[in-house]
Design an enzyme around this catalytic site. Structure first.
Site, mmCIF file in Angstrom:
data_model
loop_
_atom_site.group_PDB
_atom_site.id
_atom_site.type_symbol
_atom_site.label_atom_id
_atom_site.label_comp_id
_atom_site.label_asym_id
_atom_site.label_seq_id
_atom_site.Cartn_x
_atom_site.Cartn_y
_atom_site.Cartn_z
ATOM 1 C CG ASP A 32 17.029 9.866 -27.778
ATOM 2 O OD1 ASP A 32 16.260 8.930 -27.514
ATOM 3 O OD2 ASP A 32 18.068 10.095 -27.128
ATOM 4 C CD GLU A 207 12.438 7.883 -21.495
ATOM 5 O OE1 GLU A 207 12.924 7.905 -20.354
ATOM 6 O OE2 GLU A 207 12.882 7.167 -22.402
#
Ligand SMILES: *[C@@H]1O[C@H](CO)[C@@H](O)[C@H](O)[C@H]1NC(C)=O
Ligand SMILES: *[C@@H]1O[C@H](CO)[C@@H](O)[C@H](O)[C@H]1NC(C)=O
Ligand SMILES: *[C@@H]1O[C@H](CO)[C@@H](O)[C@H](O)[C@H]1NC(C)=O
Ligand SMILES: *[C@@H]1O[C@H](CO)[C@@H](O)[C@H](O)[C@H]1NC(C)=O
Ligand SMILES: *[C@@H]1O[C@H](CO)[C@@H](O)[C@H](O)[C@H]1NC(C)=O
Ligand SMILES: *[C@@H]1O[C@H](CO)[C@@H](O)[C@H](O)[C@H]1NC(C)=O
Ligand SMILES: *[C@@H]1O[C@H](CO)[C@@H](O)[C@H](O)[C@H]1NC(C)=O
Ligand SMILES: *[C@@H]1O[C@H](CO)[C@@H](O)[C@H](O)[C@H]1NC(C)=O
Ligand SMILES: *[C@@H]1O[C@H](CO)[C@@H](O)[C@H](O)[C@H]1NC(C)=O
Length: 561
Positions: A32, A207
C-alpha cells in the site's frame, strides 16, 4: 577494466551494478505505498498492520535508493494495537498536503474476527516535517483506505475512502464527503463516487482511492480485483472532485495478470499513487508480489513504473506488464546486492529497522547493558504464537537470497525446559519457523531445537548442545532462498554451519483457512518462558550480534523454476 577488477575485489561482498531504478524499489513487505514529493525529495508511507512502531515512511532523492525516515505512529495514543491478530492493526496510509501541512490518513482495525464485529476506524494525523506526527483525528465515516484531498480551487478538503453502501447488503464502493480535518466530521454530502470497472456485487472491492488534479482534470485512481492475482489499478476523471466520473478507455492501467500473463513473476500490481518529478516526468508507485514457484514469502513490496500521458489519460509502463529485468530512470544506481547489515546493539537506542509485535505493555528488552554490547531480553509468558507482545524484535526480510544470523550472549547457567532463546522466520502468530535453545524435551541438559509450523502441524526436532551453559560463540542461522528456508547453527559467526532443517518457502506465505495474511516474512530474535514467567533462577539471555548477508537475486521475469 583493470581498475574495475580491482574494485570488484576490494568490495567483494557486493557489486555496484549499473541498474538505475530496478524493482522492487523498497524490498521486503511494504504494501500500500503512498508517495508524496516535497521539493526534490520523495516520501513513501506503507502499511505495517500489527507491527510497532507503525507505518514506516521512507525517503529518497533519486527514486532508486530509499532509506527508512520515520514512523507515523510511535505512541500508544496514536494507534492501539493490543491483541490484534495478523492482518489487523493499521494499514493503507495516504500522504497528502492540506492547508500547507502534511497529513497521513489511515485506518485501524482491532480485529477482523467476524464474531467480534469490530469495524475499521478511519483516522488521520498531521506533521510539519513528516517525522513527528500528531495524535489522530478520528473520522466519523465508516470505511477503509481513507485519503484526504484538498481542492486548490475551493480549499475544500475531501475524505475519499472505500465504504459499504449500507449496513444491510454491504456492497462496497468508493465514497466521499467533504470533511473538517480538525473535528473529523463530514461537513458535506456523503456520496457514492465510483464503483470501479468490474461487475459490482457484494464481493467487489473497489479500494485504495487516491485523488489528484492535473491540468483541468481531477483524477480518481483506485485498486480493484481483491488483494490476490486479480489486483489492478483503474482510473477515472472528472471536472469536479465530486464527479461524475468518466472511466479511462485503457483501464486497467496497471494489471500484470492481464492478457494471460499470470505466468509473470510480478503479480498483484495495484494500489497505486501517481506523481511528477520536478522535471515533469510522471511515475506510479504501487504494490506487487514477486511470485516464485507460485508463492511470495516476502509478501507485497513497493514498486515503481514510468507513466506517460496521452489525451489526458495515464499510460503506465508503456502499457506493458512489469518485469523484474526492466530498469529505467536516470538516477544514481541502486546498490545490488545491498551491503551486509550488522547490529552489535552498541548504541543507546534500537536501530529503527527493528520492530516489535503489537504495542508492548512493558519494555521487554534492554540494550548496551553495563557498557557492554548486546541485547538482553526480559522474557515473559508470551511467545511468537501469542496475540501479545513477546520479548522479540523483528526485521523485515529484505531479500529472497540472504542469511540471517544471530550470535547468542553466553549464559552463567543452563536453561530449563521451556526457557527459550532463539531466532525465527516469522510470518504470523499462526506461522513461524524457529531455531532456538532450551532445556531438552525428554532428557536432561540443553538442546538446539527446530520447530516448524505447517498448516496447523508442528514438527519439533532437537540436538543436544553438550554444554551446561550457552557458549559465547553459539550462532543461529536462517538461510533464505527463493524456494526454501534452512535453519542451522555454528560455533562462531564464521564457523562451520550445521544445517538441521529445510522447509519450502510456501510455508512462509500461508494463511490457515479463514485467516488473511497481509504481511510478508520477518526475521525475529526472541526469548520466552513458553507460557510461564521467566523463573528467577534462570540466566539472563540475549544476543551479542545480528548479521544479515545478502546475495545476488537472479529472479526470472517468468515464474519458472
Ligand atoms: C455504486 O453502487 C451502489 C450500490 O449498488 C449504488 O447505490 C451507487 O449508486 C453506485 N454508485 C455509482 C456512482 O454508480
Ligand atoms: C506467458 O504467457 C503469455 C500469454 O499467455 C505467453 O504468450 C508467453 O509465451 C508465456 N511466457 C512464458 C515464458 O511462459
Ligand atoms: C514448485 O512447487 C511445487 C508444488 O506446488 C513442487 O511440487 C515443486 O517441487 C516446486 N519446485 C521447485 C523447483 O521447488
Ligand atoms: C541524466 O542526468 C544527468 C544529470 O542530471 C544528465 O547530465 C544526463 O544528460 C541525463 N542523461 C539522460 C540520458 O537523460
Ligand atoms: C518425548 O517423549 C514422548 C513420549 O515418549 C514422545 O511422544 C515425544 O516424541 C518425545 N519428544 C521428543 C522431542 O523426543
Ligand atoms: C491445510 O489443512 C486444511 C484442513 O485440514 C486443508 O483443508 C488444506 O487443504 C491444507 N492446506 C495445505 C496447503 O496443506
Ligand atoms: C552433541 O553431541 C552429539 C553426540 O556426539 C552430537 O551428535 C551433536 O551434534 C552434538 N551437538 C552439538 C551442538 O554439537
Ligand atoms: C567473519 O568473516 C567476515 C568476512 O570474511 C569478516 O569480515 C568478519 O570479521 C568475520 N567475523 C568474525 C567474528 O570472525
Ligand atoms: C543466491 O546466492 C547464491 C550465492 O551467491 C547463488 O549461488 C545463487 O545463484 C543465488 N540465487 C538466486 C536465485 O539468485
Amino acid at each position: 577494466m583493470r581498475w574495475l577488477l580491482d574494485r570488484v575485489i576490494i568490495i567483494q561482498l557486493w557489486v555496484l551494478a549499473a541498474l538505475a531504478i530496478k524493482n522492487p524499489i523498497i524490498t521486503g513487505w511494504n504494501p500500500d505505498p503512498s508517495v508524496i514529493r516535497v521539493g526534490d525529495e520523495y516520501f513513501i508511507a506503507t502499511s505495517s498492520f500489527e507491527y510497532w512502531p507503525s507505518t514506516p515512511i521512507y525517503k529518497s532523492k533519486d527514486l532508486a535508493n530509499w532509506e527508512l525516515y520515520s514512523h507515523a505512529f510511535t505512541k500508544p495514543s496514536q494507534a492501539q494495537l493490543y491483541g490484534v491478530p495478523t492482518g489487523a492493526g493499521t494499514w493503507a496510509p495516504t500522504l497528502s498536503l492540506v492547508n500547507g501541512k502534511y497529513y497521513m490518513a489511515s485506518m485501524t482495525r482491532w480485529t477482523y474476527d467476524p464474531v467480534a464485529r469490530v469495524w475499521p476506524r478511519v483516522m488521520w494525523v498531521s506533521s510539519r516535517d513528516l517525522k513527528t506526527w500528531s495524535d489522530p483525528v478520528w473520522g466519523d465515516a465508516w470505511g477503509i483506505d481513507p485519503s484526504l484531498f484538498q481542492d486548490q480551487a475551493t480549499q475544500k478538503v475531501y475524505l475519499n475512502f472505500m465504504a459499504p453502501n449500507n449496513n444491510a447488503d454491504r456492497i462496497w464502493g468508493i465514497y466521499q464527503c467533504e470533511v473538517d480535518v480538525d473535528s473529523g466530521r463530514c461537513v458535506g454530502e456523503y456520496r457514492s463516487l465510483w464503483n470501479g470497472t468490474l461487475p459490482h456485487t457484494s464481493s467487489s472491492r473497489p479500494e485504495g482511492p487516491k485523488m489528484f488534479r492535473r491540468d483541468q482534470w481531477y483524477y480518481l485512481l483506485i485498486a480493484e480485483g481483491g488483494t490476490d492475482d486479480l489486483h489492478r489499478a483503474t482510473i477515472a476523471r472528472s471536472t469536479s472532485p465530486e464527479g461524475p466520473w468518466e472511466a479511462a478507455p485503457n483501464n486497467p492501467i496497471l494489471f500484470n495478470g492481464a492478457y494471460g500473463y499470470d505466468n509473470l513473476t510480478v503479480q498483484s500490481t495495484g494500489h497505486a499513487t501517481l506523481f511528477d518529478t520536478p522535471e515533469g516526468e510522471s511515475y506510479a508507485v504501487f504494490l506487487a508480489r514477486r511470485k516464485t514457484n507460485g508463492t511470495s514469502p516476502l509478501g507485497r513490496e513497493s514498486f515503481l513504473a514510468p507513466v506517460q500521458w496521452k489525451d489526458g489519460w495515464p499510460i503506465v509502463n508503456g502499457g506493458e506488464p512489469i518485469r523484474l529485468s526492466q530498469s529505467f530512470g536516470n538516477t544514481t544506481d541502486q546498490v545490488s546486492p545491498p551491503k551486509p547489515f550488522t547490529d552489535n546493539f552498541d548504541r543507546a537506542n534500537l536501530d529503527p529497522s527493528w520492530y516489535q509485535l503489537r504495542i508492548p505493555y512493558t519494555q521487554n528488552f534492554e540494550i548496551k547493558k553495563n557498557g557492554a554490547n548486546g541485547i538482553t531480553f526480559k522474557p515473559n509468558v508470551f511467545g511468537l504464537s501469542d496475540r501479545d507482545t513477546p520479548a522479540a524484535i523483528l526485521r523485515k526480510q529484505k531479500s529472497l537470497n540472504m542469511t540471517f544470523s544471530a550470535q547468542l550472549l553466553p549464559t552463567k547457567s543452563g536453561l530449563g525446559y521451556g526457557e527459550t532463546i532463539g531466532i525465527s522466520a516469522y510470518l504470523s502468530e499462526l506461522q513461524h519457523q524457529d531455531i532456538a535453545v532450551s532445556g531438552c524435551v525428554n532428557s536432561t541438559g540443553m538442546c538446539i531445537f527446530t520447530r516448524l509450523m505447517m498448516n496447523g502441524t508442528v514438527e519439533y526436532d532437537q540436538v543436544k548442545l553438550n554444554s551446561s551453559t550457552i557458549p559465547s560463540d553459539l550462532t543461529l542461522h536462517i538461510r533464505a532462498q527463493p524456494l526454501s528456508y534452512t535453519l542451522g547453527y555454528s560455533l562462531g559467526m564464521n564457523g562451520t554451519k550445521y544445517w538441521l532443517k529445510e522447509l519450502s518457502s510456501s510455508w512462509l506465505a500461508f494463511a490457515p483457512t479463514n485467516w488473511f495474511v497481509f504481511e510478508g516474512t520477518s526475521f525475529a530474535v526472541f526469548a520466552t518462558g513458553t507460557g510461564k514467567p521467566w523463573p528467577p533462577h534462570a540466566p539472563e539471555v540475549g544476543f551479542s550480534r545480528v548479521t544479515e548477508t545478502y546475495f545476488e537475486e537472479n529472479i526470472p521475469d517468468y515464474d519458472k523454476w
